[in-house]
Write a protein that holds these residues in place. Sequence first.
Motif, PDB file in Angstrom:
ATOM      1  N   TRP A 143       0.824  -1.194   0.000  1.00  0.00           N
ATOM      2  CA  TRP A 143       0.000   0.000   0.000  1.00  0.00           C
ATOM      3  C   TRP A 143       0.870   1.260   0.000  1.00  0.00           C
ATOM      4  CZ3 TRP A 143      -4.105   2.062  -1.512  1.00  0.00           C
ATOM      5  CH2 TRP A 143      -4.562   3.258  -0.982  1.00  0.00           C
ATOM      6  N   CYS A 144       0.681   2.091  -1.004  1.00  0.00           N
ATOM      7  CA  CYS A 144       1.401   3.359  -1.124  1.00  0.00           C
ATOM      8  C   CYS A 144       2.921   3.160  -1.064  1.00  0.00           C
ATOM      9  CB  CYS A 144       0.961   4.346  -0.045  1.00  0.00           C
ATOM     10  SG  CYS A 144      -0.755   4.892  -0.208  1.00  0.00           S
ATOM     11  N   ALA A 145       3.397   2.103  -1.716  1.00  0.00           N
ATOM     12  CA  ALA A 145       4.833   1.861  -1.743  1.00  0.00           C
ATOM     13  C   ALA A 145       5.538   2.991  -2.491  1.00  0.00           C
ATOM     14  CB  ALA A 145       5.131   0.520  -2.408  1.00  0.00           C
ATOM     15  N   VAL A 146       6.741   3.344  -2.044  1.00  0.00           N
ATOM     16  CA  VAL A 146       7.489   4.452  -2.634  1.00  0.00           C
ATOM     17  C   VAL A 146       8.133   4.022  -3.952  1.00  0.00           C
ATOM     18  CG1 VAL A 146       9.478   5.969  -2.316  1.00  0.00           C
ATOM     19  CG2 VAL A 146       7.912   5.555  -0.421  1.00  0.00           C
ATOM     20  N   THR A 147       8.037   4.904  -4.956  1.00  0.00           N
ATOM     21  CA  THR A 147       8.680   4.663  -6.244  1.00  0.00           C
ATOM     22  C   THR A 147       9.623   5.826  -6.564  1.00  0.00           C
ATOM     23  OG1 THR A 147       6.895   5.762  -7.464  1.00  0.00           O
ATOM     24  CG2 THR A 147       6.665   3.399  -7.078  1.00  0.00           C
ATOM     25  N   GLU A 148      10.456   5.631  -7.560  1.00  0.00           N
ATOM     26  CA  GLU A 148      11.387   6.676  -7.995  1.00  0.00           C
ATOM     27  C   GLU A 148      10.614   7.795  -8.692  1.00  0.00           C
ATOM     28  OE1 GLU A 148      14.672   6.943  -7.534  1.00  0.00           O
ATOM     29  OE2 GLU A 148      14.768   5.062  -6.391  1.00  0.00           O
ATOM     30  N   ASP A 151      22.907  11.569   8.335  1.00  0.00           N
ATOM     31  CA  ASP A 151      23.714  10.459   8.850  1.00  0.00           C
ATOM     32  C   ASP A 151      23.316  10.085  10.273  1.00  0.00           C
ATOM     33  OD1 ASP A 151      24.640  12.644  10.236  1.00  0.00           O
ATOM     34  OD2 ASP A 151      26.716  12.496   9.534  1.00  0.00           O
ATOM     35  N   GLY A 152      22.111  10.484  10.680  1.00  0.00           N
ATOM     36  CA  GLY A 152      21.637  10.166  12.020  1.00  0.00           C
ATOM     37  C   GLY A 152      20.892   8.845  12.072  1.00  0.00           C
ATOM     38  N   ASP A 153      20.164   8.633  13.172  1.00  0.00           N
ATOM     39  CA  ASP A 153      19.385   7.407  13.336  1.00  0.00           C
ATOM     40  C   ASP A 153      18.339   7.279  12.233  1.00  0.00           C
ATOM     41  OD1 ASP A 153      20.795   6.839  15.620  1.00  0.00           O
ATOM     42  OD2 ASP A 153      19.283   7.664  16.986  1.00  0.00           O
ATOM     43  N   VAL A 154      18.048   6.060  11.854  1.00  0.00           N
ATOM     44  CA  VAL A 154      17.035   5.799  10.831  1.00  0.00           C
ATOM     45  C   VAL A 154      15.654   5.741  11.478  1.00  0.00           C
ATOM     46  CG1 VAL A 154      16.214   4.131   9.124  1.00  0.00           C
ATOM     47  CG2 VAL A 154      18.670   4.601   9.351  1.00  0.00           C
ATOM     48  N   VAL A 155      14.700   6.413  10.871  1.00  0.00           N
ATOM     49  CA  VAL A 155      13.333   6.442  11.392  1.00  0.00           C
ATOM     50  C   VAL A 155      12.691   5.078  11.196  1.00  0.00           C
ATOM     51  CG1 VAL A 155      11.068   7.516  11.198  1.00  0.00           C
ATOM     52  CG2 VAL A 155      13.127   8.899  10.871  1.00  0.00           C
ATOM     53  N   GLN A 156      12.170   4.520  12.296  1.00  0.00           N
ATOM     54  CA  GLN A 156      11.515   3.221  12.275  1.00  0.00           C
ATOM     55  C   GLN A 156       9.997   3.394  12.377  1.00  0.00           C
ATOM     56  OE1 GLN A 156      13.295   0.507  11.759  1.00  0.00           O
ATOM     57  NE2 GLN A 156      15.249   1.621  11.885  1.00  0.00           N
ATOM     58  N   PRO A 157       9.220   2.387  11.920  1.00  0.00           N
ATOM     59  CA  PRO A 157       7.761   2.478  12.031  1.00  0.00           C
ATOM     60  C   PRO A 157       7.329   2.729  13.474  1.00  0.00           C
ATOM     61  CG  PRO A 157       8.357   0.670  10.600  1.00  0.00           C
ATOM     62  CD  PRO A 157       9.646   1.175  11.210  1.00  0.00           C
ATOM     63  N   GLY A 158       6.464   3.701  13.656  1.00  0.00           N
ATOM     64  CA  GLY A 158       5.952   4.025  14.981  1.00  0.00           C
ATOM     65  C   GLY A 158       6.799   4.998  15.762  1.00  0.00           C
ATOM     66  N   ASP A 159       7.972   5.378  15.232  1.00  0.00           N
ATOM     67  CA  ASP A 159       8.820   6.356  15.928  1.00  0.00           C
ATOM     68  C   ASP A 159       8.101   7.689  16.087  1.00  0.00           C
ATOM     69  OD1 ASP A 159      10.890   4.597  16.136  1.00  0.00           O
ATOM     70  OD2 ASP A 159      12.303   5.733  14.903  1.00  0.00           O
ATOM     71  N   PHE A 163       5.365  14.093  15.952  1.00  0.00           N
ATOM     72  CA  PHE A 163       4.247  13.152  15.893  1.00  0.00           C
ATOM     73  C   PHE A 163       4.789  11.753  15.610  1.00  0.00           C
ATOM     74  CE2 PHE A 163       4.802  15.560  11.988  1.00  0.00           C
ATOM     75  CZ  PHE A 163       5.219  14.569  11.123  1.00  0.00           C
ATOM     76  N   GLN A 164       3.935  10.746  15.775  1.00  0.00           N
ATOM     77  CA  GLN A 164       4.307   9.377  15.434  1.00  0.00           C
ATOM     78  C   GLN A 164       4.125   9.149  13.941  1.00  0.00           C
ATOM     79  OE1 GLN A 164       2.003   7.206  18.702  1.00  0.00           O
ATOM     80  NE2 GLN A 164       3.806   5.901  18.426  1.00  0.00           N
ATOM     81  N   THR A 165       4.981   8.342  13.359  1.00  0.00           N
ATOM     82  CA  THR A 165       4.868   8.067  11.924  1.00  0.00           C
ATOM     83  C   THR A 165       3.553   7.379  11.587  1.00  0.00           C
ATOM     84  OG1 THR A 165       5.946   5.889  12.052  1.00  0.00           O
ATOM     85  CG2 THR A 165       7.367   7.818  11.760  1.00  0.00           C
ATOM     86  N   THR A 166       3.013   6.633  12.539  1.00  0.00           N
ATOM     87  CA  THR A 166       1.752   5.929  12.306  1.00  0.00           C
ATOM     88  C   THR A 166       0.543   6.826  12.546  1.00  0.00           C
ATOM     89  OG1 THR A 166       1.925   5.104  14.579  1.00  0.00           O
ATOM     90  CG2 THR A 166       2.651   3.634  12.817  1.00  0.00           C
ATOM     91  N   GLY A 167       0.779   8.094  12.893  1.00  0.00           N
ATOM     92  CA  GLY A 167      -0.333   8.992  13.171  1.00  0.00           C
ATOM     93  C   GLY A 167      -0.611   9.979  12.059  1.00  0.00           C
ATOM     94  N   VAL A 168      -0.029   9.776  10.876  1.00  0.00           N
ATOM     95  CA  VAL A 168      -0.231  10.694   9.764  1.00  0.00           C
ATOM     96  C   VAL A 168      -0.671   9.906   8.527  1.00  0.00           C
ATOM     97  CG1 VAL A 168       1.401  12.421  10.595  1.00  0.00           C
ATOM     98  CG2 VAL A 168       2.230  10.555   9.168  1.00  0.00           C
ATOM     99  N   THR A 225      -0.763   8.057   4.982  1.00  0.00           N
ATOM    100  CA  THR A 225       0.196   7.023   4.601  1.00  0.00           C
ATOM    101  C   THR A 225       1.338   7.555   3.739  1.00  0.00           C
ATOM    102  OG1 THR A 225      -1.635   5.462   4.611  1.00  0.00           O
ATOM    103  CG2 THR A 225       0.416   4.719   3.628  1.00  0.00           C
ATOM    104  N   GLY A 226       1.029   8.439   2.795  1.00  0.00           N
ATOM    105  CA  GLY A 226       2.088   8.963   1.943  1.00  0.00           C
ATOM    106  C   GLY A 226       3.160   9.679   2.732  1.00  0.00           C
ATOM    107  N   PHE A 227       2.739  10.414   3.772  1.00  0.00           N
ATOM    108  CA  PHE A 227       3.710  11.111   4.622  1.00  0.00           C
ATOM    109  C   PHE A 227       4.495  10.108   5.468  1.00  0.00           C
ATOM    110  CE2 PHE A 227       5.398  14.106   7.636  1.00  0.00           C
ATOM    111  CZ  PHE A 227       5.443  15.313   6.958  1.00  0.00           C
ATOM    112  N   GLN A 228       3.815   9.084   5.952  1.00  0.00           N
ATOM    113  CA  GLN A 228       4.488   8.038   6.717  1.00  0.00           C
ATOM    114  C   GLN A 228       5.576   7.370   5.882  1.00  0.00           C
ATOM    115  OE1 GLN A 228       1.808   4.932   7.955  1.00  0.00           O
ATOM    116  NE2 GLN A 228       3.404   3.710   8.937  1.00  0.00           N
ATOM    117  N   ARG A 229       5.255   7.078   4.625  1.00  0.00           N
ATOM    118  CA  ARG A 229       6.234   6.430   3.741  1.00  0.00           C
ATOM    119  C   ARG A 229       7.457   7.320   3.503  1.00  0.00           C
ATOM    120  NH1 ARG A 229       3.838   2.327   4.966  1.00  0.00           N
ATOM    121  NH2 ARG A 229       2.415   1.186   3.587  1.00  0.00           N
ATOM    122  N   ALA A 230       7.243   8.642   3.541  1.00  0.00           N
ATOM    123  CA  ALA A 230       8.347   9.569   3.322  1.00  0.00           C
ATOM    124  C   ALA A 230       9.302   9.620   4.505  1.00  0.00           C
ATOM    125  CB  ALA A 230       7.804  10.967   3.034  1.00  0.00           C
TER     126      ALA A 230
END
Length: 314
Positions: free
Chosen positions: A173-178, A216-224, A253-258, A260-265
């Motif tokens: 669902w809403c997978a990121v493409t180039e 070069d910081g921490d990678v954003v994980q689902p629900g962060d 905010f949490q990534t799961t609280g926005v 989907t397109g914004f979450q994928r970004a």
Amino acid sequence: MRIRPLAALSVAVLSALVLAGCASGAPESEPTPTDTAATGLCEVAAPTGEVVESITVTGEVGVSASAEFTAPLTIESAERTVVVEGEGDPIEDGDYVSYALAVFDATTGESVQEGGFDGVGLPPMPITLGSGADTFFGCATEGSRIAMTVPDAGSGAQVYVIDVLDVIPADEWCAVTEPGDDFPTVEFSAEGIPTVTIPDADAPTEVQLEVLEEGDGDVVQPGDSVTVNYTGVKWSDGTVFDSSFERGEPATFQTTGVVTGFQRALEGQAVGSTVLVSMPPACGYGEGEINADDLVGETLVFVVEIIETARATE
């Protein structure tokens, strides 16, 4: 604030099945699944009962539904039954579901709200354990029609008819493409405020993302819980509809609280990164009439600077 969270379902408020709004401040987060919910979607669905079984639902799946019952119908608890068993895939934890919804007043029997029928479909939403949506959808199969009794939670007792139109695996669902050849461009002012230029081209039908600067910081994980600066622009006319850059106030905010397109970004990007993302209406604010909003039907473009992230368990 125009980065809106997906409304969490509960027995009290299924009418908020679509994106909920917030005027300012950080988006609300979705409920965190509990250990008791880990038994599976089939087990957490509301039980059947005499009241819901007494309701006669007519009409084909995907077509405007009718619910017949002797009014007033006394509803003391949430009950659920699958009126039509679909032949598609069952819903699994995290799947996105496109649906149609009809709501009836239990006191009068009258229809009070409906949307998503006749090929329209309301914006897909994730069905996760512990979210509240699991109580209604359970592990129903694609093509199913569900009837549900909802006790009075301030708006009177109601009867819901929900059609499961499409079940989409979470990773599809809403997978990121180039980005395509015609993609927006960004210029930053001396003060760091971005200006987005929309190309004279049709809007893409998929989520497209370009990393403008890689951190070069921490990678954003689902629900962060993430802190970002952002500017949102409509593809249709290039107007800015919201910008924390311009306010000088980053949002958290949490990534799961926005949407989907914004979450994928956000998820999978490193802190310090700046990204440019374009999302079609289905991955933003949808096109369903129940969710009346000036961003419905719009392809949206966001410039996002990722400032900080914190794990959901912290």
